[in-house]
Scaffold this motif. Sequence first.
Motif, PDB file in Angstrom:
ATOM      1  N   MET A   1       0.452  -1.194   0.208  1.00 35.70           N
ATOM      2  CA  MET A   1       0.356   0.343   0.065  1.00 35.70           C
ATOM      3  C   MET A   1       1.084   1.593   0.326  1.00 35.70           C
ATOM      4  O   MET A   1       0.840   1.995  -0.342  1.00 35.70           O
ATOM      5  CB  MET A   1      -1.149  -0.018   1.272  1.00 35.70           C
ATOM      6  CG  MET A   1      -1.911   1.359   1.374  1.00 35.70           C
ATOM      7  SD  MET A   1      -2.849   0.943   2.819  1.00 35.70           S
ATOM      8  CE  MET A   1      -4.087  -0.510   2.097  1.00 35.70           C
ATOM      9  N   PHE A   2       1.733   0.804   0.772  1.00 37.46           N
ATOM     10  CA  PHE A   2       2.999   2.337   1.045  1.00 37.46           C
ATOM     11  C   PHE A   2       4.356   2.228  -0.074  1.00 37.46           C
ATOM     12  O   PHE A   2       4.091   0.732  -0.450  1.00 37.46           O
ATOM     13  CB  PHE A   2       3.322   3.058   1.903  1.00 37.46           C
ATOM     14  CG  PHE A   2       1.966   3.068   2.580  1.00 37.46           C
ATOM     15  CD1 PHE A   2       1.193   4.062   3.237  1.00 37.46           C
ATOM     16  CD2 PHE A   2       1.782   1.573   4.044  1.00 37.46           C
ATOM     17  CE1 PHE A   2       0.457   3.927   3.883  1.00 37.46           C
ATOM     18  CE2 PHE A   2       0.645   1.643   4.569  1.00 37.46           C
ATOM     19  CZ  PHE A   2      -0.863   3.378   4.572  1.00 37.46           C
ATOM     20  N   GLU A   3       5.109   2.800   0.511  1.00 38.54           N
ATOM     21  CA  GLU A   3       6.240   3.021  -0.957  1.00 38.54           C
ATOM     22  C   GLU A   3       6.930   1.947  -0.271  1.00 38.54           C
ATOM     23  O   GLU A   3       8.129   1.474  -1.056  1.00 38.54           O
ATOM     24  CB  GLU A   3       6.604   3.917  -1.218  1.00 38.54           C
ATOM     25  CG  GLU A   3       6.158   5.426  -2.200  1.00 38.54           C
ATOM     26  CD  GLU A   3       6.175   6.598  -2.629  1.00 38.54           C
ATOM     27  OE1 GLU A   3       7.745   7.139  -1.494  1.00 38.54           O
ATOM     28  OE2 GLU A   3       6.180   7.019  -3.189  1.00 38.54           O
ATOM     29  N   ILE A   4       7.256   1.745   1.306  1.00 39.72           N
ATOM     30  CA  ILE A   4       8.266   1.143   1.677  1.00 39.72           C
ATOM     31  C   ILE A   4       7.446   0.228   2.897  1.00 39.72           C
ATOM     32  O   ILE A   4       6.792   1.035   3.145  1.00 39.72           O
ATOM     33  CB  ILE A   4       9.342   2.662   2.824  1.00 39.72           C
ATOM     34  CG1 ILE A   4      10.102   3.123   1.819  1.00 39.72           C
ATOM     35  CG2 ILE A   4      10.234   1.330   3.796  1.00 39.72           C
ATOM     36  CD1 ILE A   4      10.600   4.113   2.699  1.00 39.72           C
ATOM     37  N   ASP A   5       8.084  -1.354   2.307  1.00 36.43           N
ATOM     38  CA  ASP A   5       7.439  -1.789   3.368  1.00 36.43           C
ATOM     39  C   ASP A   5       8.090  -2.121   4.695  1.00 36.43           C
ATOM     40  O   ASP A   5       8.857  -1.733   4.838  1.00 36.43           O
ATOM     41  CB  ASP A   5       7.638  -3.539   2.500  1.00 36.43           C
ATOM     42  CG  ASP A   5       6.400  -3.602   1.308  1.00 36.43           C
ATOM     43  OD1 ASP A   5       5.136  -3.318   1.011  1.00 36.43           O
ATOM     44  OD2 ASP A   5       6.867  -4.274   0.567  1.00 36.43           O
ATOM     45  N   CYS A   6       6.458  -2.430   5.797  1.00 35.18           N
ATOM     46  CA  CYS A   6       7.755  -2.638   7.151  1.00 35.18           C
ATOM     47  C   CYS A   6       8.230  -4.000   6.566  1.00 35.18           C
ATOM     48  O   CYS A   6       8.216  -5.202   6.568  1.00 35.18           O
ATOM     49  CB  CYS A   6       5.932  -2.247   8.537  1.00 35.18           C
ATOM     50  SG  CYS A   6       6.696  -3.185   9.787  1.00 35.18           S
ATOM     51  N   PHE A   7       9.063  -3.810   7.440  1.00 37.15           N
ATOM     52  CA  PHE A   7      10.449  -5.145   8.111  1.00 37.15           C
ATOM     53  C   PHE A   7      10.203  -5.270  10.108  1.00 37.15           C
ATOM     54  O   PHE A   7      10.881  -5.834   9.515  1.00 37.15           O
ATOM     55  CB  PHE A   7      11.569  -5.391   6.946  1.00 37.15           C
ATOM     56  CG  PHE A   7      12.636  -6.202   6.603  1.00 37.15           C
ATOM     57  CD1 PHE A   7      11.662  -7.096   5.875  1.00 37.15           C
ATOM     58  CD2 PHE A   7      13.630  -6.431   7.187  1.00 37.15           C
ATOM     59  CE1 PHE A   7      12.466  -8.490   5.237  1.00 37.15           C
ATOM     60  CE2 PHE A   7      14.109  -7.551   7.121  1.00 37.15           C
ATOM     61  CZ  PHE A   7      14.026  -8.114   5.733  1.00 37.15           C
ATOM     62  N   THR A   8       9.321  -4.874  10.088  1.00 39.57           N
ATOM     63  CA  THR A   8       9.763  -5.089  11.482  1.00 39.57           C
ATOM     64  C   THR A   8      10.401  -6.326  12.266  1.00 39.57           C
ATOM     65  O   THR A   8      10.407  -6.558  13.111  1.00 39.57           O
ATOM     66  CB  THR A   8       9.244  -3.966  12.338  1.00 39.57           C
ATOM     67  OG1 THR A   8       9.020  -2.820  11.799  1.00 39.57           O
ATOM     68  CG2 THR A   8       9.164  -4.912  13.980  1.00 39.57           C
ATOM     69  N   SER A   9       8.813  -7.404  11.636  1.00 42.10           N
ATOM     70  CA  SER A   9       8.823  -8.512  12.168  1.00 42.10           C
ATOM     71  C   SER A   9       9.006  -8.754  10.542  1.00 42.10           C
ATOM     72  O   SER A   9       7.501  -9.851  10.111  1.00 42.10           O
ATOM     73  CB  SER A   9       7.883  -9.350  12.363  1.00 42.10           C
ATOM     74  OG  SER A   9       7.127 -10.300  13.093  1.00 42.10           O
ATOM     75  N   PRO A  10      10.156  -9.611   9.960  1.00 45.13           N
ATOM     76  CA  PRO A  10      10.130 -10.762   8.378  1.00 45.13           C
ATOM     77  C   PRO A  10       9.284 -11.721   9.088  1.00 45.13           C
ATOM     78  O   PRO A  10       9.356 -12.482   9.660  1.00 45.13           O
ATOM     79  CB  PRO A  10      11.574 -10.457   8.439  1.00 45.13           C
ATOM     80  CG  PRO A  10      12.465 -10.358   9.797  1.00 45.13           C
ATOM     81  CD  PRO A  10      11.385  -9.438  10.300  1.00 45.13           C
ATOM     82  N   ALA A  11       9.307 -12.432   7.950  1.00 39.20           N
ATOM     83  CA  ALA A  11       8.712 -13.586   7.121  1.00 39.20           C
ATOM     84  C   ALA A  11       9.955 -14.641   7.003  1.00 39.20           C
ATOM     85  O   ALA A  11      10.457 -14.451   6.820  1.00 39.20           O
ATOM     86  CB  ALA A  11       8.048 -13.772   6.449  1.00 39.20           C
ATOM     87  N   VAL A  12       9.319 -16.255   7.438  1.00 41.48           N
ATOM     88  CA  VAL A  12      10.321 -17.187   7.690  1.00 41.48           C
ATOM     89  C   VAL A  12       9.674 -18.290   6.113  1.00 41.48           C
ATOM     90  O   VAL A  12       8.589 -18.274   7.006  1.00 41.48           O
ATOM     91  CB  VAL A  12      11.162 -17.881   8.497  1.00 41.48           C
ATOM     92  CG1 VAL A  12      11.686 -19.102   7.777  1.00 41.48           C
ATOM     93  CG2 VAL A  12      12.053 -16.786   9.451  1.00 41.48           C
TER      94      VAL A  12
END
Length: 434
Positions: free
Chosen positions: A229-240
């Motif tokens: 939805m935004f230009e920058i994705d949230c990477f606070t809690s990445p997925a495995v």
Amino acid sequence: MRKLTNLLVLMTLLIVGKPLFAQEKVIKSAEESAAIYASGYDKFRFGGYGEMAASYLDYGPNRITPNGSAKENRGTISIPRFVLALDYKFSPTWILGAEIEFEYGGTGSAREMEWRTENGEYETEIEKGGEVALEQFHITKLIHKSFNVRAGHLIVPVGLTNAHHEPINFFGVYRPEGETTILPSTWHENGISFFGTIGKFDYEAMLVTGLDPLGFSRENWIASGKQGMFEIDCFTSPAVAARLNYKPIKGLRLGASFYYNRTAKNASKPSKVSDLQADVNIFTFDAQYKSRNLIARGNAVYGNLSDSYLLNRRISQMSSSTGYSRTTVGKNAVSYAGEVGYNVVSLFDKSENAVRIFPFVRYEYYNTMEGVADGITADKRFQVSAFTAGVNYYALPNLVVKADYTNRQIGKGDFNSENMVSVGLAYIGWFLSK
């Protein structure tokens, strides 16, 4: 006009290009060894794949009524996707790969009816029915057949369809419904991947961008939770995510994949879910047997979402201006399917140059609300059993004409059934290579 332009470009590439039909896939996947990944070209190659589809349907677009979809005769025609792909070798061991996808005619401004709300409401989307998306963009470092590294925008190989999403890798005009309903498709995220081949096994393990739980819904489970939805994705809690394939004999491939993400910290409005975890766990298994004349596939997906009751309460409190669906989401989602096709031309012409015609059948079951938290009512209109029968005619090894008929039973027959007849054309190939 844009759709017509894309179609003309597609037809021009088919006519004047030089497809390398020996190549089955556009962007080499992690299931192939490093040696194979680097073969087939010296410096650069350009190609892609595309699909065109038309359908007749006997049901309306809104299933959210007391009886399900109303009986209505209508037709549709579209270009689901037109993909341009390239590989470039900076050196024998450093390789750039990229794909750009034009989906349903590109971008623009369009109005559409949002049926997920109780009575339906209009909303404006900057997409004109589709999007232009960077589906892949990554740098690969080839180290050893058993271990290599790739970083950038990557395909998440969870499920059979995401791992093998090109149009010659499934029967039927459209991608299988079950996986593409409950999971993003094609699922692509930013991150890093490690892959290789060890004996009869090949693997891929990755750390990628996670999901936004505020986008989850009863209609598509976690599929609409993909960030972007935004230009920058949230990477606070990445997925495995991880995938393992096993090839015990020629033509047989057994695969399993896993996905885990603690999604609450990725929410576009973190304050709404700051006290939750909203863990997403996905487990899949698939199998394929493929020879020149017989192709059989099967797959199963099981998903679990924790804190679903509290998450549902938070989603329902969201403002309609956010663009989220604000509907309940299931605790568990399930999909399983099987399809088989046989080349009938082989019954009377066994030559290697003969065309191939595969009549096929497919059965799918999927339910985005297979299980729900206490206090939540499952909507049976999202419990679907679909039977598809059709034919794939391979005019060329990588050019296929498709036709099929699909019947859907909704909620074990408690709601109106849905019938669809479709025809399509799809291709895949490399046009330039040096």
